[in-house]
Enzyme design. Structure first.
Site, PDB file in Angstrom:
ATOM      1  N   ASP A 184       2.378  11.305  -5.185  1.00 53.30           N
ATOM      2  CA  ASP A 184       2.001  10.857  -6.524  1.00 53.30           C
ATOM      3  C   ASP A 184       2.268   9.364  -6.546  1.00 53.30           C
ATOM      4  OD1 ASP A 184       1.746  10.162  -9.180  1.00 53.30           O
ATOM      5  OD2 ASP A 184       2.760  11.943  -9.954  1.00 53.30           O
ATOM      6  N   HIS A 185       1.195   8.574  -6.496  1.00 50.90           N
ATOM      7  CA  HIS A 185       1.384   7.130  -6.293  1.00 50.90           C
ATOM      8  C   HIS A 185       2.194   6.482  -7.416  1.00 50.90           C
ATOM      9  CE1 HIS A 185      -2.127   6.850  -9.006  1.00 50.90           C
ATOM     10  NE2 HIS A 185      -1.676   5.645  -9.289  1.00 50.90           N
ATOM     11  N   HIS A 247       1.454  12.635 -13.269  1.00 48.56           N
ATOM     12  CA  HIS A 247       2.026  11.312 -13.528  1.00 48.56           C
ATOM     13  C   HIS A 247       2.996  11.303 -14.709  1.00 48.56           C
ATOM     14  CE1 HIS A 247      -0.682   9.915 -10.599  1.00 48.56           C
ATOM     15  NE2 HIS A 247      -1.690   9.575 -11.356  1.00 48.56           N
TER      16      HIS A 247
END
Length: 504
Positions: A184-185, A247
């Protein structure tokens, strides 16, 4: 950093000619090389069905790096040194026989380097290929060593709880959990990582980080962009799946988690899973009262007329997909009981920004006369992730002058003003952690499933009941009126940063 301490590494990137590699992975790997974080011995193998030579692939990545790298255009000498480690292999993802070529390449590197390299399989492809690639890696005998083999999986991890469980079960039959890196960037962003540093390295915050002093928490991730060319993907996903399930819930976990015993990957991830398990489940009535959806219509953005969502390419003309979602969550434990967490995200909104706002309770008794405190505002801690990276504490102070007049002032920690070094991109952090075998910033299987389980009642309700008022907000607005009503019922309002520019 002494890069010789890193084990020799082979990156095999499925989707080597795709957009993710062009915009994120290749620039990140090049910047890691420039900063001496890559091992002395490394190989990057891109793969896809497009027929390219090694030289063609190198030219393509050079163009991508020149366009997208934070360090600007590549230096010729450095590029020559880096690019000799770039290779391309034509491969059909569906054909397990072609995977044996990867094994031959890895063995050739092991022989050349006189050691066993770490092998990282990166799935920069559509999610429907994840099971196929993992199965074929297994069939080709490329996952037999858990110490040196790792697989990186992009979001979305599953389309719902059932498919997430199926993917977890498939991967668990091939790899150990310590080999699986669900990326998950957002968790690689500097300001996000600093949430833990800010919370757990400063004794001044812990006594007030609870229901006794905090009134509510807001997490907003807003975008000016529409769906652009992603209509076919987005119309099957929507804002709740695309953003909140991963996110925004990850950010909530960082804010709400208990102090870990240490900074080991499993200890940190245990505390995050604890938060998800403590979050209040939704009944159908809860969905109606605590979750809001929206879909953008046409409007004007920066002087240009833009289409509504249903007029975007590859989008169903009667689409029921939400491009905006706002949800009120509760964490039912001793620290947070009764404190609402408001999450919102959407496209074609007024500002592009990712902001966490923690509002503290008001002082118990105001000693100043009314005229002195006309602009009174409760204390807030604002963590800005993008477009600016900052942490600011808003407090009351006396305005200069002979009168006792109070106004709000900011105590600001600004990255650009404090540090001269350029912050690394999120993918640089996450790729380095993958090489080092550090899973702290990656989601564990039970964490993914707990997040899906939490939002499934909302997804089911919205899927089974078509919205009759879509589109219900215009481009360049702050979303549907019902989102304002969601938070206003509790006596609050949504916050936004007064930014000079909200572009990415």
């Amino acid at each position: 950093m002494d890069s010789t301490k890193n084990n020799p590494t082979v990156f095999i990137i499925f989707g080597g000619t795709g957009d993710l590699n062009a915009r994120k992975l290749a620039p990140a790997l090049y910047n890691l090389f420039l900063d001496n974080w890559l091992p002395k011995q490394f190989s990057i193998i891109g793969t896809g069905r497009t027929k390219l030579s090694d030289e063609d692939f190198r030219k393509k990545l050079l163009d991508d790096i020149n366009q997208f790298s934070r360090s600007g255009k590549a230096d010729k000498k450095k590029w020559d040194e880096f690019s000799k480690n770039l290779f391309y292999q034509v491969s059909d993802i569906n054909d397990s026989e072609t995977y044996k070529e990867f094994g031959k390449r890895v063995e050739a590197h092991n022989t050349e380097w006189k050691t066993k390299a770490t092998v990282i399989y990166y799935m920069a492809v559509s999610p429907n290929f994840f099971p196929i690639i993992a199965t074929n890696i297994s069939k080709a005998g490329l996952a037999v060593d858990p110490e040196t083999t790792r697989i990186v999986i992009e979001k979305p991890f599953g389309h719902d709880l059932e498919t997430a469980k199926e993917l977890n079960q498939l991967l668990a039959g091939i790899f150990n959990e310590k080999q699986i890196y669900r990326i998950d960037h957002y968790l690689g962003k500097e300001t996000v990582q600093n949430i833990m540093a800010f919370r757990f390295a400063n004794s001044i915050l812990e006594p007030i980080w609870n229901r006794n002093y905090i009134e509510h928490v807001q997490i907003s991730v807003t975008e000016q962009l529409g769906v652009e060319e992603r209509g076919d993907y987005y119309d099957g996903a929507g804002a709740l799946r695309d953003m909140i399930q991963n996110h925004l819930l990850q950010l909530l976990c960082l804010v709400a988690m208990e102090t870990p015993v240490n900074f080991s990957a499993d200890e940190v991830r245990n505390r995050k899973v604890d938060v998800l398990h403590a979050m209040r489940k939704f009944s159908p009535d809860d969905v109606r009262m605590s979750a809001v959806r929206g879909q953008y219509g046409k409007g004007w953005m920066e002087g240009k007329e833009v289409a509504g969502y249903r007029e975007e390419p590859k989008v169903d003309k009667d689409s029921n997909t939400e491009t905006f979602a706002a949800v009120k969550f509760f964490v039912d434990n001793w620290r947070w009981q009764g404190i609402p967490f408001y999450l919102r995200t959407g496209k074609r909104l007024h500002q592009t920004a990712s902001v966490i706002t923690i509002q503290f309770k008001d002082v118990p008794h105001k000693v100043f006369p009314t005229e002195a405190a006309e602009s009174w505002q409760q204390n807030r801690l604002i963590i800005s992730i993008q477009p600016e990276m900052s942490i600011r504490l808003q407090v009351q102070a006396k305005r200069p002058g002979l009168d006792m007049i109070l106004n709000t002032v900011d105590m600001v920690f600004d990255y650009k003003g404090t540090y001269t070094a350029q912050a690394p991109e999120a993918y640089e952090t996450l790729l380095l952690d993958t090489m080092l075998g550090d899973q702290t910033l990656f989601m564990r299987g039970d964490q993914v499933e707990a997040a899906w389980e939490l939002i499934m009642p909302i997804l089911s309700t919205w899927t089974n009941k078509k919205s009759l008022n879509f589109p219900n907000y215009s481009a360049n607005s702050w979303g549907p009126e019902s989102a304002e009503a969601l938070i206003a019922r509790d006596g609050f309002n949504w916050f936004s940063l007064p930014l000079a520019s909200s572009k990415k």
